[in-house]
Design a protein around this motif. Structure first.
Motif, short mmCIF file in Angstrom:
data_model
loop_
_atom_site.label_atom_id
_atom_site.label_comp_id
_atom_site.label_asym_id
_atom_site.label_seq_id
_atom_site.Cartn_x
_atom_site.Cartn_y
_atom_site.Cartn_z
N ILE A 157 48.82 20.43 50.39
CA ILE A 157 48.30 21.66 50.99
C ILE A 157 47.20 22.18 50.08
N CYS A 188 47.74 16.59 54.13
CA CYS A 188 47.49 17.73 55.01
C CYS A 188 46.46 18.69 54.44
N TRP A 198 44.81 29.52 54.32
CA TRP A 198 46.17 29.15 54.73
C TRP A 198 47.09 30.35 54.82
N TRP A 206 47.26 25.25 59.65
CA TRP A 206 48.64 24.87 59.99
C TRP A 206 48.68 24.05 61.28
N THR A 209 47.67 20.63 60.27
CA THR A 209 48.80 20.03 59.57
C THR A 209 49.81 19.45 60.56
N ASN A 256 54.77 30.69 54.12
CA ASN A 256 54.45 30.05 55.40
C ASN A 256 55.01 28.63 55.45
N ALA A 257 54.81 27.90 54.36
CA ALA A 257 55.26 26.50 54.31
C ALA A 257 56.77 26.41 54.48
N LYS A 260 57.65 27.02 58.14
CA LYS A 260 57.26 25.95 59.05
C LYS A 260 58.00 24.65 58.76
#
Length: 379
Positions: A157, A188, A198, A206, A209, A256-257, A260
């Motif tokens: 990322i 990604c 991001w 995203w 990704t 966020n990661a 998700k």
């Protein structure tokens, strides 16, 4: 080039008259660099050094740094950061790699060591947490359930430098006979998309990704490990000002990661490569060097129990390979140097050889570091 402590740079320095002179003045004759090498290997093997051993190793590194600073051709002048528009700060005459900076030395108000207090390995408490997270990483099916034929997905990322470096790492990793068949590497990271791009949960980064994971035949539920390289475009202001911005953006990216990728267990964080030849304001020195401090601050915040970084809302944070060395002056922990040919024309993005260096550092890290090897290469 391997990211192992070879002491090649130390031995080279010992042959230099300038370094020998410094050694005599500071009592360096008592340093046995074979002993220092053995201590590094002991540390890399996961063993804890005694206070006496740590002090001995710090002394060897400090002497190496002093020797590098005295090499012929060393520029001791104040070097202005690119741009000169008043928003940029001049780079100090000597930037010491964070791994070489001791607990007693300072860069502004920051002490040395990747983890602070001169430590380049995780403290015992963090080591214990990392072992617990490593134990959770296992092959998962598309629904995130354990499966013998499942996958452990490792993603990147970040921005253009990261995708250039990680895409080369993926090639090396996929060719490596050490990589487990259950490990899948997916790049990604995306050109022009630094941490700020991001931050929004619905950002295009995203979406891209998700598309890349789908193209690789894996699902978000199988993503369990990430490499996140911290950077923002055109940093401005003091160390505190631009690092606070980078830290804040990265915190949101990590949250966020985790949302998700619910099975994301560990994020290995990294800072930028050297940018002493940068042209323009994209990310010159000392900003590239200083991008290491938000990495350390985020790790320390999590260790102290910060609710914004609890394991319910963020992955466990560890350092990945540290990529910064001051040009050809190198650093004490290994033989990494950055040559003019390692950069594209802007002096910021890596050339083919620069990408290769980072890719090899990453590959060495996931095949040898005890806090990465289990999911990549097995125990």
């Amino acid at each position: 080039m391997k990211a192992a402590f070879t002491l090649a740079a130390l031995i080279l320095s010992l042959s230099c008259t300038a370094f020998a002179q410094t050694a005599t003045e500071t009592g360096a004759a008592a340093i046995d660099f074979d002993k220092a090498k053995a201590l590094i290997q002991k540390q890399r093997g996961g063993e804890t050094l005694s206070a006496e051993e740590s002090a001995y190793l710090d002394r060897a590194k400090q002497l190496r740094a002093k020797g590098a600073a005295m090499r012929p051709g060393s520029d001791a002048r104040q070097r202005p950061a690119a741009g000169g528009d008043g928003a940029q700060r001049p780079a100090p005459e000597r930037l010491i790699p964070l791994t070489d900076l001791s607990a007693d030395e300072r860069y502004q108000d920051q002490d040395g060591g990747l983890y602070g207090a001169g430590l380049n390995s995780p403290p015992a408490e963090l080591q214990k947490s990392a072992d617990a997270q490593l134990a959770k990483i296992q092959p998962l099916d598309a629904d995130g359930k354990p499966a013998a034929d499942g996958k452990v997905v490792f993603i990147s990322i970040s921005m253009s430098n990261a995708t250039q470096e990680f895409s080369r790492f993926k090639q090396l990793a996929d060719e490596s006979d050490q990589k487990l068949s259950t490990t899948v590497v997916v790049d990604c990271a995306q050109g022009g998309q630094a941490m700020a791009e991001w931050v929004a949960p619905d950002a295009k980064t995203w979406q891209v990704t998700a598309q890349r994971l789908n193209a690789a035949g894996v699902s978000p539920n199988q993503v369990q490990v990430a490499w996140v390289k911290l950077a923002n475009k055109g940093p401005r202001g003091s160390l505190e000002e631009h690092c606070q911005k980078l830290e804040s953006d990265t915190l949101k990216v990590l949250q966020n990661a985790k949302e998700k990728f619910p099975n994301l267990q560990i994020a290995y964080l990294g800072s930028r490569i050297w940018a002493g030849n940068a042209k323009g304001n994209l990310n010159p020195e000392p900003y590239a060097y200083e991008s290491a401090f938000p990495v350390r601050t985020l790790i320390q915040r999590q260790m102290k129990g910060d609710a914004e970084l609890s394991l319910e809302v963020a992955p466990l944070l560890l350092w990945g390979p540290y990529l910064w060395a001051e040009g050809t002056k190198g650093r004490a922990i290994d033989d990494l140097v950055w040559l003019p040919g390692d950069f594209a024309g802007d002096g910021v993005h890596p050339s083919t050889s620069g990408r290769q260096k980072v890719a090899e550092l990453l590959l060495d890290f996931v095949t040898t570091d005890p806090l990465a090897k289990p999911w990549f290469a097995g125990k």
